[in-house]
Design a protein around this motif. Sequence first.
Motif, short mmCIF file in Angstrom:
data_model
loop_
_atom_site.label_atom_id
_atom_site.label_comp_id
_atom_site.label_asym_id
_atom_site.label_seq_id
_atom_site.Cartn_x
_atom_site.Cartn_y
_atom_site.Cartn_z
N ALA A 158 28.68 -22.04 3.71
CA ALA A 158 29.39 -20.96 4.39
C ALA A 158 28.42 -19.99 5.04
O ALA A 158 28.65 -19.51 6.16
CB ALA A 158 30.30 -20.22 3.40
N SER A 159 27.30 -19.71 4.32
CA SER A 159 26.32 -18.78 4.88
C SER A 159 25.65 -19.38 6.11
O SER A 159 25.38 -18.68 7.09
CB SER A 159 25.26 -18.43 3.83
OG SER A 159 24.59 -19.62 3.40
N LYS A 160 25.39 -20.71 6.07
CA LYS A 160 24.78 -21.35 7.24
C LYS A 160 25.75 -21.33 8.43
O LYS A 160 25.34 -21.11 9.57
CB LYS A 160 24.39 -22.79 6.89
CG LYS A 160 23.24 -22.90 5.91
CD LYS A 160 22.89 -24.35 5.66
CE LYS A 160 21.70 -24.48 4.71
NZ LYS A 160 21.35 -25.90 4.44
N ALA A 161 27.02 -21.59 8.14
CA ALA A 161 28.02 -21.56 9.22
C ALA A 161 28.13 -20.15 9.80
O ALA A 161 28.26 -19.97 11.02
CB ALA A 161 29.37 -22.03 8.69
N SER A 162 28.10 -19.13 8.91
CA SER A 162 28.16 -17.75 9.39
C SER A 162 26.96 -17.40 10.24
O SER A 162 27.08 -16.74 11.28
CB SER A 162 28.26 -16.80 8.20
OG SER A 162 28.28 -15.46 8.63
N ALA A 163 25.76 -17.84 9.81
CA ALA A 163 24.54 -17.58 10.58
C ALA A 163 24.59 -18.28 11.93
O ALA A 163 24.18 -17.73 12.95
CB ALA A 163 23.31 -18.02 9.79
N GLY A 164 25.12 -19.51 11.93
CA GLY A 164 25.25 -20.24 13.20
C GLY A 164 26.23 -19.57 14.15
O GLY A 164 25.99 -19.51 15.36
N THR A 165 27.33 -19.05 13.58
CA THR A 165 28.32 -18.34 14.41
C THR A 165 27.71 -17.08 15.01
O THR A 165 27.91 -16.77 16.19
CB THR A 165 29.55 -17.99 13.58
OG1 THR A 165 30.11 -19.18 13.02
CG2 THR A 165 30.59 -17.30 14.44
N LYS A 166 26.96 -16.33 14.18
CA LYS A 166 26.31 -15.12 14.69
C LYS A 166 25.30 -15.44 15.77
O LYS A 166 25.20 -14.74 16.78
CB LYS A 166 25.64 -14.37 13.53
CG LYS A 166 26.61 -13.74 12.55
CD LYS A 166 25.87 -13.00 11.45
CE LYS A 166 26.86 -12.36 10.48
NZ LYS A 166 26.14 -11.63 9.38
N GLY A 167 24.53 -16.52 15.56
CA GLY A 167 23.56 -16.92 16.57
C GLY A 167 24.23 -17.30 17.87
O GLY A 167 23.75 -16.95 18.96
N LEU A 168 25.37 -18.01 17.77
CA LEU A 168 26.11 -18.38 18.97
C LEU A 168 26.65 -17.15 19.69
O LEU A 168 26.61 -17.08 20.93
CB LEU A 168 27.26 -19.32 18.60
CG LEU A 168 28.14 -19.81 19.76
CD1 LEU A 168 27.32 -20.59 20.78
CD2 LEU A 168 29.30 -20.66 19.22
N MET A 169 27.15 -16.17 18.93
CA MET A 169 27.67 -14.95 19.53
C MET A 169 26.56 -14.18 20.24
O MET A 169 26.77 -13.64 21.33
CB MET A 169 28.33 -14.07 18.46
CG MET A 169 29.58 -14.68 17.84
SD MET A 169 30.89 -14.96 19.05
CE MET A 169 31.29 -13.27 19.48
N VAL A 170 25.38 -14.12 19.62
CA VAL A 170 24.24 -13.44 20.25
C VAL A 170 23.85 -14.14 21.54
O VAL A 170 23.57 -13.51 22.57
CB VAL A 170 23.05 -13.37 19.28
CG1 VAL A 170 21.79 -12.88 20.00
CG2 VAL A 170 23.37 -12.45 18.11
N LEU A 171 23.84 -15.49 21.51
CA LEU A 171 23.50 -16.26 22.70
C LEU A 171 24.51 -16.02 23.81
O LEU A 171 24.14 -15.80 24.98
CB LEU A 171 23.44 -17.74 22.35
CG LEU A 171 23.13 -18.70 23.51
CD1 LEU A 171 21.76 -18.37 24.11
CD2 LEU A 171 23.19 -20.15 23.04
N LEU A 172 25.80 -16.03 23.46
CA LEU A 172 26.84 -15.78 24.45
C LEU A 172 26.74 -14.38 25.03
O LEU A 172 26.94 -14.16 26.23
CB LEU A 172 28.23 -16.00 23.83
CG LEU A 172 28.58 -17.45 23.48
CD1 LEU A 172 29.94 -17.50 22.78
CD2 LEU A 172 28.61 -18.33 24.73
N PHE A 173 26.41 -13.41 24.17
CA PHE A 173 26.25 -12.04 24.63
C PHE A 173 25.08 -11.92 25.61
O PHE A 173 25.20 -11.24 26.64
CB PHE A 173 26.03 -11.10 23.44
CG PHE A 173 25.74 -9.68 23.82
CD1 PHE A 173 26.77 -8.84 24.20
CD2 PHE A 173 24.44 -9.19 23.80
CE1 PHE A 173 26.52 -7.53 24.57
CE2 PHE A 173 24.18 -7.87 24.17
CZ PHE A 173 25.22 -7.04 24.54
#
Length: 266
Positions: free
Chosen positions: A2-17
């Motif tokens: 779950a923590s890896k998925a959360s980190a991946g989601t945050k990384g994707l959001m930062v990239l999209l931003f």
Amino acid sequence: MASKASAGTKGLMVLLFCVASLIALGARWFLYLRQLAIVRIVNGLSTELFDSLKVVMKRQGALLAVGFIVCLLIIGISIACGLTVVTSAFLFRKGSALAFVPIIIVYASFFSWLVAMGFVYTATFLVSCAAVCEKIPISQVISKGLSLSIRAFRRTLLGGFLITVAIVILGPPLYLPVIVFCAVDAFRIGYDAAGANIPLHWQILWSAWESIVDMVVWPVCFIFYGLYYADMKVRQEGQDMVDELAVLKVRYESESSPDAGIGSTA
């Protein structure tokens, strides 16, 4: 997991931003170039927007150099005023007969900073107009724009202040349709401003509408500075007389050429 998925989601959001920010920056830069292209048309240097935009695109390096120098000026002026304020604080002595002097220095420094920022803001537009209207190196562009502005210092400050006030007054009424829509929609969905996040469709609407307002308001600003730059060239350099002399020279050369003489005898 779950923590890896959360980190991946945050990384994707930062990239999209980051990607969205770059796209927005590129769109604003392209809009800035088109507004400067309008300046050339208003000043009679180009007849079509496409041709004017091609000329402005070739001057992007000069415009970037102007922006870099303006940033250095803002930093330098801010540091100088800040050092003056800090120095006056060390000179302040409570109970002294001259205790009012450092206070006056602080207020004078703040006022000087405001005047300098206003002049730099206005001169930036004028130098940008010079960069796209003149076929001269960037060093001469900056010196020309600044020299014209300094010779009419009070007029330049007053013009910049008035066009800024006009833009501030013109902007809010253009947001009225969005404000009305959001107010009606808030009643429809029972929106609570105290504890709820701003709805996503409101954010999208405001962002899109802000771009539309910018396309309406900012060309007025650039047209003003373009016409003001042309006016200063007429007042300080006699540009209208130079243009008239150039037309007379071309007419004289065409009438005095051998082909013109042959045509007249025929």
